[in-house]
Design a protein around this motif. Structure first.
Motif, PDB file in Angstrom:
ATOM      1  N   SER A   1      49.428  51.090  -5.077  1.00  0.00           N
ATOM      2  CA  SER A   1      48.625  50.494  -6.154  1.00  0.00           C
ATOM      3  C   SER A   1      48.410  51.485  -7.296  1.00  0.00           C
ATOM      4  O   SER A   1      48.444  51.104  -8.469  1.00  0.00           O
ATOM      5  CB  SER A   1      47.270  50.033  -5.610  1.00  0.00           C
ATOM      6  OG  SER A   1      47.431  48.961  -4.704  1.00  0.00           O
TER       7      SER A   1
ATOM      8  N   GLU B   1      48.249  40.143  -7.863  1.00  0.00           N
ATOM      9  CA  GLU B   1      47.771  39.634  -9.151  1.00  0.00           C
ATOM     10  C   GLU B   1      48.820  39.806 -10.241  1.00  0.00           C
ATOM     11  O   GLU B   1      48.954  38.965 -11.133  1.00  0.00           O
ATOM     12  CB  GLU B   1      46.466  40.334  -9.539  1.00  0.00           C
ATOM     13  CG  GLU B   1      45.281  39.879  -8.691  1.00  0.00           C
ATOM     14  CD  GLU B   1      44.007  40.666  -8.981  1.00  0.00           C
ATOM     15  OE1 GLU B   1      44.098  41.670  -9.732  1.00  0.00           O
ATOM     16  OE2 GLU B   1      42.948  40.274  -8.466  1.00  0.00           O
TER      17      GLU B   1
ATOM     18  N   ASP C   1      45.773  43.712  -5.866  1.00  0.00           N
ATOM     19  CA  ASP C   1      46.096  43.965  -7.267  1.00  0.00           C
ATOM     20  C   ASP C   1      47.578  43.775  -7.553  1.00  0.00           C
ATOM     21  O   ASP C   1      47.958  43.339  -8.646  1.00  0.00           O
ATOM     22  CB  ASP C   1      45.639  45.367  -7.687  1.00  0.00           C
ATOM     23  CG  ASP C   1      46.173  46.457  -6.773  1.00  0.00           C
ATOM     24  OD1 ASP C   1      46.516  46.163  -5.628  1.00  0.00           O
ATOM     25  OD2 ASP C   1      46.240  47.622  -7.224  1.00  0.00           O
TER      26      ASP C   1
END
Length: 245
Positions: free
Chosen positions: A123, A183, A180
């Motif tokens: 991430s 997303e 994330d």
């Protein structure tokens, strides 16, 4: 007598050179091996050429599969490339990236704690790309799978060669994606297509990727680099303005 000493010295020097030759060659080969070891195990690097900063994934023989150390190196590569007005992320040789290097999963991702730590590193790599102040372009050819696709999705504009292929493979591997990163996929293709790509783990060609929204442009492979590097600076500056707003 002096001539005899000189002759013996010359012979001794020749013997010494002959004896040291194999040792010197061995040490030279070892030094070369040590210098190339980073590339052998994968690197991600950043540099500036003119007004463009380049971030390059390089893992020879593995289609630029991304190791955990390569993920850790992405923020530094972004900084190294930050002198450019525009950033381009790309893969070396014949691929953008085949995804995370699953050959190291047993060592670095076994167990809940290790899996969580790995996801945080992955991430952080994407976040470094997303937060770059310059417009970021992805130049994609060959496989763009898994973790490689996550990095490409961090780009503002994605250019793909006609030979590019895409896949979201967690369903095949029995692993999850950080929220994330999901997303980024949803933002690109929408919730419905994101679920379908995630649950089927099917491979998508460049034309379908364009239809879905995974990429913005599809070009003949021979024209890809020239088109990306020739992108109009004014248009890219507008992208930078949008990112800053």
């Amino acid at each position: 007598r002096g001539g005899g000493l000189a002759a013996r010295a010359s012979v001794a020097a020749s013997v010494t050179r002959a004896a040291l030759g194999p040792l010197r060659r061995s040490l030279t080969a070892r030094a070369r091996g040590l210098c190339g070891r980073g590339r052998l195990h994968g690197t991600v690097s950043g540099h500036v050429d003119g007004t463009t900063g380049y971030i390059t994934l390089d893992h020879p023989g593995k289609q630029n599969a991304i190791t955990v150390e390569m993920y850790r190196g992405v923020p530094a590569a972004v900084r190294q490339a930050s002198g450019g007005r525009v950033l381009v992320i790309r893969g070396s040789d014949q691929a953008f990236s085949a995804g995370s290097d699953i050959s190291e999963f047993r060592r670095v991702r076994t167990g809940a704690a290790a899996a969580t730590a790995y996801s945080l590193v992955e991430s952080a790599a994407s976040a470094a790309l997303v937060s770059a102040p310059q417009p970021l372009l992805a130049c994609i050819h060959g496989p763009c799978f898994g973790g490689g696709l996550n990095l490409a999705l961090a780009a503002d504009i994605r250019f793909a060669a006609e030979d590019a292929t895409f896949c979201v493979p967690p369903a095949r591997l029995g692993i999850g994606y950080p929220r994330d990163l999901m997303e980024l996929l949803v933002r690109a293709v929408g919730s419905g297509h994101a679920k379908e790509l995630l649950l089927t783990a099917r491979v998508v060609d460049a034309r379908e990727a364009l239809r879905l929204g995974l990429v913005n442009f599809v070009l003949p492979k021979a024209e890809l680099d020239a088109h990306v590097h020739g992108a109009p600076p004014n248009a890219l500056s507008r992208v930078a303005c949008v990112r800053a707003c």
